[in-house]
Design a protein around this motif. Structure first.
Motif, PDB file in Angstrom:
ATOM      1  N   ALA A  57      -7.046   6.494   1.912  1.00 61.22           N
ATOM      2  CA  ALA A  57      -6.282   5.610   1.127  1.00 61.22           C
ATOM      3  C   ALA A  57      -7.376   4.949   0.473  1.00 61.22           C
TER       4      ALA A  57
ATOM      5  N   LEU B 103       5.895   7.408   0.469  1.00 60.51           N
ATOM      6  CA  LEU B 103       4.608   7.755  -0.114  1.00 60.51           C
ATOM      7  C   LEU B 103       3.483   7.723   0.947  1.00 60.51           C
ATOM      8  N   ASP B 104       3.589   7.092   2.012  1.00 61.36           N
ATOM      9  CA  ASP B 104       2.635   6.994   3.031  1.00 61.36           C
ATOM     10  C   ASP B 104       2.841   8.045   4.077  1.00 61.36           C
TER      11      ASP B 104
ATOM     12  N   HIS C 216       8.006   0.412  -2.438  1.00 58.78           N
ATOM     13  CA  HIS C 216       6.960   0.858  -3.833  1.00 58.78           C
ATOM     14  C   HIS C 216       7.926   1.833  -4.312  1.00 58.78           C
TER      15      HIS C 216
ATOM     16  N   TRP D 259       2.815   2.288  -9.605  1.00 64.40           N
ATOM     17  CA  TRP D 259       1.532   1.674 -10.376  1.00 64.40           C
ATOM     18  C   TRP D 259       1.742   2.181 -11.870  1.00 64.40           C
TER      19      TRP D 259
ATOM     20  N   TRP E 206      -1.647  -5.581   6.332  1.00 60.63           N
ATOM     21  CA  TRP E 206      -1.162  -4.558   6.018  1.00 60.63           C
ATOM     22  C   TRP E 206      -1.811  -3.291   6.926  1.00 60.63           C
ATOM     23  N   ARG E 207      -1.483  -1.918   6.125  1.00 55.01           N
ATOM     24  CA  ARG E 207      -1.578  -0.868   7.336  1.00 55.01           C
ATOM     25  C   ARG E 207      -3.006  -0.734   7.639  1.00 55.01           C
TER      26      ARG E 207
ATOM     27  N   GLU F 266       7.896   0.739   4.854  1.00 53.37           N
ATOM     28  CA  GLU F 266       7.675   0.860   3.507  1.00 53.37           C
ATOM     29  C   GLU F 266       8.783   1.972   3.106  1.00 53.37           C
TER      30      GLU F 266
ATOM     31  N   HIS G  24      -8.468   1.924   0.915  1.00 56.31           N
ATOM     32  CA  HIS G  24      -8.744   0.779   1.691  1.00 56.31           C
ATOM     33  C   HIS G  24      -9.026   1.061   2.931  1.00 56.31           C
TER      34      HIS G  24
HETATM   35  C1  BMA Z   1      -0.703  -0.108  -0.782  1.00 54.56           C
HETATM   36  C2  BMA Z   1      -1.888   0.865  -0.100  1.00 54.56           C
HETATM   37  C3  BMA Z   1      -1.406   2.190  -0.447  1.00 54.56           C
HETATM   38  C4  BMA Z   1       0.053   2.530  -0.009  1.00 54.56           C
HETATM   39  C5  BMA Z   1       1.125   1.363  -0.583  1.00 54.56           C
HETATM   40  C6  BMA Z   1       2.645   1.409   0.098  1.00 54.56           C
HETATM   41  O1  BMA Z   1      -1.189  -1.336  -0.745  1.00 54.56           O
HETATM   42  O2  BMA Z   1      -1.934   0.888   1.182  1.00 54.56           O
HETATM   43  O3  BMA Z   1      -2.064   3.307   0.191  1.00 54.56           O
HETATM   44  O4  BMA Z   1       0.771   3.700  -0.293  1.00 54.56           O
HETATM   45  O5  BMA Z   1       0.434   0.096  -0.091  1.00 54.56           O
HETATM   46  O6  BMA Z   1       2.549   1.090   1.508  1.00 54.56           O
END
Ligand code: BMA
Length: 366
Positions: A327, A96-97, A123, A134, A320-321, A84, A329
């Motif tokens: 976060a 951002l992460d 993002h 966002w 995903w992560r 990312e 999630h």
């Molecule tokens: C989103 C979440 C956020 C993260 C973003 C970019 O879905 O996982 O916490 O910042 O993706 O990786």
């Protein structure tokens, strides 16, 4: 007799040549062309498994060289590694992460050497308001960054930073590492500034067209396969509404998270549509992001994910992560001691899934 032989040879030559599919960038590097062709072949054989930020961090750890939550559970790395780039556009040192971009570059090169596939999401910040991806407070963001718009120059700077990063993905022998690039994703939803209710169909397509042509023609970036990646959609028409064109898209994909009992049916319908379209268009198909309630449904890997995707010719599915910081999630991938681990091992051992040990640099890039 001689004429027939010559004609036959000519025909064989023609078909051998005509048969080879090519990615959309007609200046794509040799390795990128090969990657495209090999992915098309591989998607008939099995489903590659991917994990976001797989090598950067996981549940309870960060920056441990060689570690991956997926490997901790099944003994093997994923075949696909998601990265990312959010905040790269600002010139920041980390995403951002909170992952350092120089480290991401090194991991991408490492993955290439071991024969894995790297995919990049972005993002990027809102160039008009200065807010995050966002920030949907304005419907003018996309038009403001297109040629003639008040933030066009700023957007070009963002793309310059992106191009610098991408052109830095070079091995010691000068080969650019092919990347599956997935910009402006989940646009059938309206949570990012490039989403459905935030810009016109035409402006969304123009955003893609400008971005691709800027990277290719202005910055000479020719090691990307471009992935068009919606969120949930109901019909093929909806999927294609904002499709920027067969001439710039290589991968036909979608993101879909398991947030309720309709997931298997929706996943099936979306997979059906993208694989049908990919076949018609001669392109690659993928589930570019997913994640499920693996703590509650401990057989999610085999009973939901694999069971649903099994019938389809998909290149990969990426979860995903596993965030290492707070976060919104929890972990979408498996990790050591996780209640879904046994099921994940079954998913891994299944002959239909593909992990790192099954693919090599030779197989993917040569
Ligand atoms: C989103 C979440 C956020 C993260 C973003 C970019 O879905 O996982 O916490 O910042 O993706 O990786």
């Amino acid at each position: 007799m001689k004429n027939t032989l010559i004609l036959t040879l000519l025909m064989i030559g023609f078909f051998a040549f005509a048969e080879k599919p090519k990615p959309t960038d007609n200046k794509a590097t040799t390795e990128t062309v090969k990657l495209y062709q090999n992915l098309l072949k591989l998607q008939k054989k099995g489903l590659m498994f991917g994990h976001q930020d797989a090598l950067a961090y996981g549940e309870g750890w960060v920056y441990e060289e060689g570690r991956s939550d997926v490997k901790d559970v099944c003994g093997d790395y994923p075949a696909v590694y998601g990265w990312e780039l959010g905040h790269l556009e600002l010139g920041d040192a980390y995403s951002l992460d909170s992952v350092h971009f120089d480290k991401i570059q090194n991991w991408i090169k490492l993955v290439y050497e071991r024969g894995g596939l790297n995919t990049i999401s972005w993002h990027l910040r809102n160039p008009l308001t200065g807010g995050s991806s966002w920030d949907t407070s304005s419907k003018k963001v996309v038009s403001s960054i297109l040629p003639g718009g008040e933030k066009h120059e700023l957007f070009k700077q963002y793309l310059d930073n992106l191009a610098d990063f991408l052109l830095g993905l070079k091995t010691d022998d000068g080969t650019y590492v092919p990347i599956l690039f997935r910009p402006f994703h989940e646009h059938t939803g309206s949570w990012f500034w490039w989403g459905k209710n935030l810009c016109s169909v035409d402006d969304y397509k123009k955003l893609w067209q400008f971005t691709v042509s800027y990277l290719q023609d202005k910055k000479e970036v020719h090691h990307l396969l471009y992935s068009y990646s919606t969120d949930r959609f109901n019909t093929q028409e909806e999927y294609l509404e904002r499709y920027p064109g067969d001439d710039i898209v290589d991968v036909i994909a979608f993101d879909l998270y398991d947030r309720g009992p309709d997931y298997p049916a929706t996943l099936k319908k979306c997979a059906e549509t993208v694989t049908k379209l990919a076949k018609e268009k001669g392109k690659i198909a993928a589930v570019s992001e997913t994640g499920g309630p693996i703590a509650k449904n401990t057989k999610w890997w085999t009973k939901i994910l694999l069971e649903t995707l099994r019938p389809f010719e998909l290149s990969y599915v990426l979860v995903w992560r596993n965030p290492w910081q707070a976060a919104g999630h929890g972990a979408f991938g498996p990790h050591k001691g996780h209640p879904s681990s046994a099921d994940f091992v079954e998913f891994y051992n299944n002959s239909e899934t593909i992990f790192q040990k099954e693919i090599t640099k030779e197989k993917l890039y040569k």
